[in-house]
Enzyme design. Structure first.
Site, PDB file in Angstrom:
ATOM      1  N   SER A  99       4.134 -20.355  27.302  1.00 42.84           N
ATOM      2  CA  SER A  99       4.758 -21.265  28.298  1.00 42.84           C
ATOM      3  C   SER A  99       5.353 -22.431  28.223  1.00 42.84           C
ATOM      4  CB  SER A  99       4.757 -21.224  29.439  1.00 42.84           C
ATOM      5  OG  SER A  99       3.473 -21.952  29.540  1.00 42.84           O
ATOM      6  N   HIS A 139       1.918 -27.667  32.021  1.00 40.92           N
ATOM      7  CA  HIS A 139       3.773 -27.856  31.720  1.00 40.92           C
ATOM      8  C   HIS A 139       4.284 -29.176  32.408  1.00 40.92           C
ATOM      9  CE1 HIS A 139       4.217 -23.311  33.204  1.00 40.92           C
ATOM     10  NE2 HIS A 139       3.717 -23.721  31.893  1.00 40.92           N
ATOM     11  N   ASP A 179       7.796 -24.113  38.248  1.00 43.70           N
ATOM     12  CA  ASP A 179       6.851 -23.724  38.773  1.00 43.70           C
ATOM     13  C   ASP A 179       6.188 -23.210  40.117  1.00 43.70           C
ATOM     14  OD1 ASP A 179       6.422 -23.401  36.043  1.00 43.70           O
ATOM     15  OD2 ASP A 179       4.932 -25.310  35.842  1.00 43.70           O
TER      16      ASP A 179
END
Length: 189
Positions: free
Chosen positions: A55, A95, A133
């Site tokens: 990701s 992230h 997210d």
């Protein structure tokens, strides 16, 4: 196959086997102390993590080893790469911070606390993902500081594949640990 090793193990004697077991236990304890010391030094529960998914490509690839810190007096900014953990989820997520929002704290302790007079909320997104997210937050609208494990400070590419292999194939992990334990017991030094 292991007949010579078993014969050597029988010849060692009880005191030698006990000494080797204690040496092995001290190596394990030293490793745990170093891990906890790094955690205290970097103010994070996990100072080193492995990227488990794609990701964050092209910034980080699966198997990259990340080094984290979580300074108390440092704020997170848009563009920072963070590792966070949602309550109830076992796996930390790596992230990038997409948005930050600061709100004054409402409790009475905030007037006394000069380090964090405002509460910071974060929204994150993987570089290789199309959406943010918010669906990963499991009912939370924003991430709070308590959810953040740390900020990425450095990385080593592909070193974490050993961890991924041991998690994907548990037999490999047990064989490796058993082999190391056997070597520690039959070592003659």
């Amino acid at each position: 196959m292991f007949t010579e090793e078993l014969k050597a193990f029988r010849r060692l004697g009880f005191r030698h086997v006990l000494l080797q077991c204690l040496n092995f236990a001290s190596v394990i304890a030293s490793g745990l102390m170093i891990w906890k010391g790094l955690g205290l030094l970097t103010n994070t529960e996990s100072p080193i993590v492995v990227v488990l998914s794609g990701s964050m490509e092209p910034a980080f690839y699966r198997g990259d080893l990340l080094f984290l810190t979580n300074p108390v007096n440092e704020r997170y900014h848009t563009g920072d790469i963070t590792v966070y953990k949602i309550p109830g989820a076992d796996i930390p997520i790596v992230h990038r911070v997409l948005e930050t929002h600061d709100f004054p704290q409402k409790d009475s302790l905030s007037a006394v606390d000069p380090i964090s007079p405002v509460k910071q909320y974060l929204l994150t997104k993987g570089d290789n993902n199309y959406i943010d997210d918010i669906d990963l937050y499991q009912g939370l609208d924003w991430l709070e500081r308590k959810h953040i494990v740390g900020k990425v400070r450095g990385f080593l590419p592909y070193i974490g594949y050993v961890t991924i292999a041991m998690n994907d194939f548990p037999q490999l992990k047990y064989a490796l640990l058993g082999g190391l334990g056997l070597l520690a017991l039959i070592q003659r030094e």
